[in-house]
Design an enzyme around this catalytic site. Sequence first.
Site, PDB file in Angstrom:
ATOM      1  N   ASP A  38       0.853  -1.188   0.000  1.00  0.00           N
ATOM      2  CA  ASP A  38       0.000   0.000   0.000  1.00  0.00           C
ATOM      3  C   ASP A  38       0.889   1.238   0.000  1.00  0.00           C
ATOM      4  O   ASP A  38       2.044   1.189   0.450  1.00  0.00           O
ATOM      5  CB  ASP A  38      -0.920   0.009   1.227  1.00  0.00           C
ATOM      6  CG  ASP A  38      -1.945   1.141   1.142  1.00  0.00           C
ATOM      7  OD1 ASP A  38      -2.686   1.191   0.141  1.00  0.00           O
ATOM      8  OD2 ASP A  38      -1.985   1.975   2.061  1.00  0.00           O
ATOM      9  N   GLU A  70       0.815   5.799   0.427  1.00  0.00           N
ATOM     10  CA  GLU A  70       0.122   7.066   0.644  1.00  0.00           C
ATOM     11  C   GLU A  70       0.815   8.099  -0.243  1.00  0.00           C
ATOM     12  O   GLU A  70       2.024   7.983  -0.527  1.00  0.00           O
ATOM     13  CB  GLU A  70       0.168   7.485   2.117  1.00  0.00           C
ATOM     14  CG  GLU A  70      -0.495   6.511   3.076  1.00  0.00           C
ATOM     15  CD  GLU A  70      -1.971   6.270   2.810  1.00  0.00           C
ATOM     16  OE1 GLU A  70      -2.613   7.138   2.165  1.00  0.00           O
ATOM     17  OE2 GLU A  70      -2.475   5.213   3.227  1.00  0.00           O
ATOM     18  N   ASP A 113      -2.468  -0.472   6.641  1.00  0.00           N
ATOM     19  CA  ASP A 113      -3.411  -0.899   5.604  1.00  0.00           C
ATOM     20  C   ASP A 113      -2.918  -2.162   4.894  1.00  0.00           C
ATOM     21  O   ASP A 113      -3.718  -3.029   4.524  1.00  0.00           O
ATOM     22  CB  ASP A 113      -3.629   0.216   4.591  1.00  0.00           C
ATOM     23  CG  ASP A 113      -4.471   1.358   5.163  1.00  0.00           C
ATOM     24  OD1 ASP A 113      -4.855   1.268   6.346  1.00  0.00           O
ATOM     25  OD2 ASP A 113      -4.731   2.336   4.435  1.00  0.00           O
ATOM     26  N   GLU A 167      -6.636  17.850   1.308  1.00  0.00           N
ATOM     27  CA  GLU A 167      -7.549  16.703   1.300  1.00  0.00           C
ATOM     28  C   GLU A 167      -6.807  15.410   1.602  1.00  0.00           C
ATOM     29  O   GLU A 167      -7.328  14.512   2.269  1.00  0.00           O
ATOM     30  CB  GLU A 167      -8.267  16.592  -0.051  1.00  0.00           C
ATOM     31  CG  GLU A 167      -9.212  17.738  -0.370  1.00  0.00           C
ATOM     32  CD  GLU A 167      -8.482  18.946  -0.967  1.00  0.00           C
ATOM     33  OE1 GLU A 167      -7.223  18.914  -1.062  1.00  0.00           O
ATOM     34  OE2 GLU A 167      -9.172  19.919  -1.330  1.00  0.00           O
ATOM     35  N   HIS A 208      -5.664   6.582   7.339  1.00  0.00           N
ATOM     36  CA  HIS A 208      -4.985   5.664   6.444  1.00  0.00           C
ATOM     37  C   HIS A 208      -3.492   5.667   6.762  1.00  0.00           C
ATOM     38  O   HIS A 208      -2.899   6.704   7.063  1.00  0.00           O
ATOM     39  CB  HIS A 208      -5.170   6.091   4.990  1.00  0.00           C
ATOM     40  CG  HIS A 208      -6.561   5.890   4.481  1.00  0.00           C
ATOM     41  ND1 HIS A 208      -6.841   5.603   3.166  1.00  0.00           N
ATOM     42  CD2 HIS A 208      -7.757   5.923   5.114  1.00  0.00           C
ATOM     43  CE1 HIS A 208      -8.151   5.488   3.010  1.00  0.00           C
ATOM     44  NE2 HIS A 208      -8.717   5.676   4.189  1.00  0.00           N
TER      45      HIS A 208
END
Length: 239
Positions: free
Chosen positions: A7, A9, A157, A52, A152
């Site tokens: 995963d 980010e 994750d 965001e 997150h």
Amino acid sequence: MRQIVLDTETTGLDWRNGDRVIEIGCVELLNRNLTGRHYHVYINPERGIDAEAIAVHGITEDFLADKPKFSAIAAEFEDFIRDAELIIHNANFDVGFLNHELSRLGRGKLDSLCAGVIDTLKMAKEQNPGKKASLDALCDRHQIDNASRTLHGALLDAELLAEVYLAMTRGQESLIMALEEPVPGSAEAGGVLVDRPPLKVLRASGEELAEHGRVLHDIAKATKGTCLWIVPEPEAAAA
């Protein structure tokens, strides 16, 4: 088989607009078992982070200011995932970002490093059409504790996704195990192999065939010709 659950980010939603990877988390599966090995790194993206995105993962520019750039971690990241099958939720997103990071350095894309990619988002939609397929929804469906996931995070994750993937494919594992189980009485199961004598074939005599024909004829007569088989005449059967 070696698999890596992965995963990332990022600073935003689209690498085509200049967004960059800021965190990578990977956990290793070997023959469907968690090995305890993992790879985790924060990365200085050399640019700002969308508000965001910060709201989703909580990672700020200040936090990343002293972290290594992608160029500094590229080789160790490649070494960890090399030749493994990748398991990613919404794979197009992560693969797009990572391929962009690698291409900026003139390095090969993921498909040249790895044995393939499994997209668990696509898998979940195929297994349960019309139902939610987010990581949180899949954790709820498969009764996996995700209470610590307030934001997150790539490593967290990836760890949750590994549990989700194993739960989603547990039926496949059972089938494989069933196929691989030794036959009772075989040498693999601890039994003794013995030679079997050839089977003896007993053929019907003429008298038995004639009697069989008469029985079929009686059935056909009782059902008024609705039989599904060809009925020999008693005389022909007795001949």
